[in-house]
Structures are given as structure tokens and as C-alpha cells.
Design a protein around this motif. Structure first.
Motif, PDB file in Angstrom:
ATOM      1  N   VAL A  85       6.945 -10.471 174.096  1.00 12.29           N
ATOM      2  CA  VAL A  85       7.682  -9.437 173.371  1.00 12.29           C
ATOM      3  C   VAL A  85       7.375  -9.639 171.891  1.00 12.29           C
ATOM      4  O   VAL A  85       7.554 -10.731 171.352  1.00 12.29           O
ATOM      5  CB  VAL A  85       9.208  -9.569 173.612  1.00 12.29           C
ATOM      6  N   ILE A  86       6.855  -8.581 171.258  1.00 13.84           N
ATOM      7  CA  ILE A  86       6.521  -8.658 169.835  1.00 13.84           C
ATOM      8  C   ILE A  86       7.558  -7.842 169.067  1.00 13.84           C
ATOM      9  O   ILE A  86       7.758  -6.658 169.362  1.00 13.84           O
ATOM     10  CB  ILE A  86       5.111  -8.068 169.548  1.00 13.84           C
ATOM     11  N   PRO A  87       8.241  -8.446 168.102  1.00  7.54           N
ATOM     12  CA  PRO A  87       9.275  -7.698 167.393  1.00  7.54           C
ATOM     13  C   PRO A  87       8.690  -6.614 166.477  1.00  7.54           C
ATOM     14  O   PRO A  87       7.550  -6.740 166.017  1.00  7.54           O
ATOM     15  CB  PRO A  87       9.983  -8.773 166.561  1.00  7.54           C
ATOM     16  N   GLU A 118       0.200 -21.435 179.502  1.00  7.63           N
ATOM     17  CA  GLU A 118       1.228 -22.379 179.050  1.00  7.63           C
ATOM     18  C   GLU A 118       2.620 -21.773 179.186  1.00  7.63           C
ATOM     19  O   GLU A 118       2.787 -20.572 179.081  1.00  7.63           O
ATOM     20  CB  GLU A 118       0.959 -22.755 177.580  1.00  7.63           C
ATOM     21  N   GLU A 119       3.607 -22.649 179.399  1.00  5.38           N
ATOM     22  CA  GLU A 119       5.006 -22.208 179.428  1.00  5.38           C
ATOM     23  C   GLU A 119       5.472 -22.083 177.985  1.00  5.38           C
ATOM     24  O   GLU A 119       5.215 -22.968 177.177  1.00  5.38           O
ATOM     25  CB  GLU A 119       5.876 -23.270 180.103  1.00  5.38           C
ATOM     26  N   CYS A 120       6.149 -21.001 177.694  1.00  8.63           N
ATOM     27  CA  CYS A 120       6.533 -20.792 176.309  1.00  8.63           C
ATOM     28  C   CYS A 120       7.726 -19.830 176.308  1.00  8.63           C
ATOM     29  O   CYS A 120       7.579 -18.676 176.700  1.00  8.63           O
ATOM     30  CB  CYS A 120       5.314 -20.186 175.618  1.00  8.63           C
ATOM     31  N   PRO A 121       8.927 -20.276 175.912  1.00  6.42           N
ATOM     32  CA  PRO A 121      10.090 -19.392 175.985  1.00  6.42           C
ATOM     33  C   PRO A 121       9.958 -18.191 175.033  1.00  6.42           C
ATOM     34  O   PRO A 121       9.293 -18.294 173.998  1.00  6.42           O
ATOM     35  CB  PRO A 121      11.262 -20.288 175.565  1.00  6.42           C
ATOM     36  N   LEU A 122      10.597 -17.081 175.398  1.00  5.09           N
ATOM     37  CA  LEU A 122      10.564 -15.888 174.541  1.00  5.09           C
ATOM     38  C   LEU A 122      11.352 -16.161 173.261  1.00  5.09           C
ATOM     39  O   LEU A 122      12.381 -16.821 173.291  1.00  5.09           O
ATOM     40  CB  LEU A 122      11.204 -14.697 175.258  1.00  5.09           C
TER      41      LEU A 122
END
Ligand SMILES: Nc1ncnc2c1ncn2[C@@H]1O[C@H](COP(=O)(O)OP(=O)(O)OP(=O)(O)O)[C@@H](O)[C@H]1O
Ligand SMILES: [Mg+2]
Length: 269
Positions: A209-211, A248-252
Motif C-alpha cells: 500500500v503506497i500512501p 521477504e516478510e514486511c509488515p504494512l
């Protein structure tokens, strides 16, 4: 062999070119040799966003037509190692983008590159179909509004049926969703769809998600992919998306309404 990634959307103006520049630059920053190709024949936006418009001599169609070779047409980025741009042509002749020609260019690039990022034009005409046809995977760029989500759904149908892989009897290519221009505040107020709404309609994996961010406009005016502005929210969100793309795992991040401080609450109610 390169992995070929198409950045697509259906609806125009949602952030495909911004995303192509950001993802390609992010992949190169991570050490992968990456070429980004502008399939938007006639418009030529990618070279502006990448800041290399003055260095364009030959373009994608010149290579297809045999007027130049790839070495002559590829522009090496001056800031980031491993990053190359193949600009679009300004010709109006969209038929110049032939399937055989595109295949030949992609085959040649494949020998030398790790990733080929294809910036698709809007719509479902030749340029968009050609950008998607040879792809191994897709990033579907969508804004949190109904018309954009609906057009993305249409593109998912095309990805499921009109690619080389499917025509050769293989599985449909995987498409992942990149939700861009997202504003948590506006989603909370019900002025735009929220992440869950979009996820329910499109039912594909979420890449990121890109702000909505002023940094994107500032970066593109400066001819600099926004990931090079690593202080910015959008730049960081794109780097996170690249990390997820690489498995890779990377939280939003940047998806919640910032909590007001006690001070702010006391004075603003
Ligand atoms: N996260 C964002 N925040 C704010 N503005 C954005 C963001 N992403 C894209 N934009 C703006 O949206 C506009 C369209 O972006 P872009 O050119 O990347 O879209 P596109 O999908 O490639 O358009 P087209 O369909 O015409 O090729 C640009 O003005 C860009 O600066
Ligand atoms: Mg574009």
C-alpha cells in the motif's frame, strides 16, 4: 533468465509509471540487474520520471525495427548501478509494437538481466496487451476507488487468459495488488475504499500500500524515482513492496490514521 514483470492497471493515471520507476530502481538498489521498458508508445513518460529524457537517442521501436541495437538504446542510470531504461518511441504508429519484435527484445534482455519491468499503458489495447503477454508475473496498480478497482478486475481477466504462458497451456501468471494513493484518513471517513474493501473485490495477494504523498510529485518533477527519497513515506512504502516482491516478510506501514497526541486532542477536541 530474467523475471519479466508487468506493471498494469486498466484505468489510466493510477500510478503505473511511478510504480515502474520505483520498483525497478528498488530492485536495482537491492543488487539485481534491472531493465525498465516503457510500452506507452507515443507518450513517453517513464524517461521523464527517471530523469533521463535528455539522454534518449534511440527507443524501443527503433530496436524492434532494427534501426538501433539494444546497447545503443538502453540508457544506464547515473545514480543507481544495475539500472537501465528502454524508452518508448514518440511515433504515433502503435502497430510498430509487434509481438515478434517485443519477444526478440525481451529474449535478448533476458540473457543479461535479472528483472525486466514493463510499464504498461492504460487500457486494454495493443500496448497493454504486449506489455502483459510475455510476463511471468504482474503487479496490478489500483487506487482506492470503485472505477479503478473495476478496471483492475478486467485486467485480471486478461492476465488469466491472454498471456503466452496460458496460450502454451501453463498456469495463469500471478498478479499481486499494489494499492496506491491511499489515505487512511479518507478511507476512515468513508470517502474512499479501505484496504479490506479492495481486497474483497479483487481477491489477489496484496503486495503493498503506497500512501497518497506529496513526495511523489516532488520526485517526479525532479526526475527522480521516489524510492531514492528514502525519508519519504511513499519511498519507504515502495522499498517495503520491493522487499515483499523479493519474498521477504514486511509488515504494512502508513495504513493507519496517525493517533493525535494528547496535546493535539486537548486543543482540537
Ligand atoms: N502515491 C502517490 N501520491 C500522490 N500522487 C501520486 C501517487 N502515485 C502517483 N501519483 C500521481 O498520479 C499521477 C499519475 O501517475 P502515473 O503517471 O504514474 O500514472 P500512470 O498509471 O502511469 O498513468 P497512465 O495511465 O497515463 O500511464 C501523477 O501525477 C503522479 O505524480
Ligand atoms: Mg504511465
Amino acid at each position: 533468465m530474467a523475471r519479466i514483470v508487468v506493471i498494469t492497471s486498466g484505468k489510466g493515471g493510477v500510478g503505473k509509471t511511478t510504480t515502474s520507476a520505483a520498483i525497478a530502481t528498488g530492485l536495482a538498489l537491492r543488487g539485481h540487474k534491472t531493465a525498465v521498458i516503457d510500452f506507452d508508445v507515443g507518450l513517453r513518460n517513464l524517461d521523464l520520471i527517471m530523469g533521463c529524457e535528455r539522454r534518449v537517442v534511440y527507443d524501443f521501436i527503433n530496436v524492434i525495427n532494427g534501426d538501433a541495437n539494444l546497447k545503443q538504446a538502453l540508457i544506464r542510470d547515473k545514480r543507481v548501478d544495475n539500472l537501465y531504461i528502454l524508452p518508448a518511441s514518440q511515433t504515433r504508429d502503435k502497430d510498430a509494437l509487434t509481438q515478434e519484435g517485443v519477444e526478440q527484445v525481451l529474449n535478448e534482455l533476458s540473457e543479461d538481466f535479472d528483472f525486466i519491468v514493463c510499464d504498461s499503458p492504460a487500457g486494454i489495447e495493443r500496448g497493454a496487451l504486449m506489455a502483459a503477454y510475455f510476463a511471468d508475473e504482474a503487479i496490478v496498480v489500483t487506487n482506492p476507488e470503485v472505477s479503478s478497482v473495476r478496471d483492475s478486475d478486467r485486467i485480471l481477466g486478461i492476465l488469466a487468459s491472454k498471456t503466452r504462458r496460458v496460450e502454451q497451456g501453463g498456469d495463469p501468471i500471478e498478479g499481486r495488488l499494489l494499492l496506491t494513493r491511499y489515505s487512511a484518513e479518507r478511507a476512515e471517513r468513508g470517502e474512499m475504499l479501505n484496504i479490506e474493501d479492495v481486497g474483497e473485490i479483487l481477491a489477489i495477494d496484496l503486495l503493498g500500500v503506497i500512501p497518497e504523498s506529496q513526495a511523489v510529485l516532488t520526485a517526479s518533477n525532479a526526475g527522480q524515482p521516489v524510492v531514492l527519497d528514502q525519508e519519504s513515506d511513499a519511498g519507504q512504502a515502495y522499498l517495503d513492496a520491493v522487499a515483499r516482491f523479493l519474498g521477504e516478510e514486511c509488515p504494512l506501514r502508513f495504513v493507519d490514521v496517525p493517533k493525535k497526541s494528547l496535546f493535539g486532542r486537548l486543543f482540537k477536541g
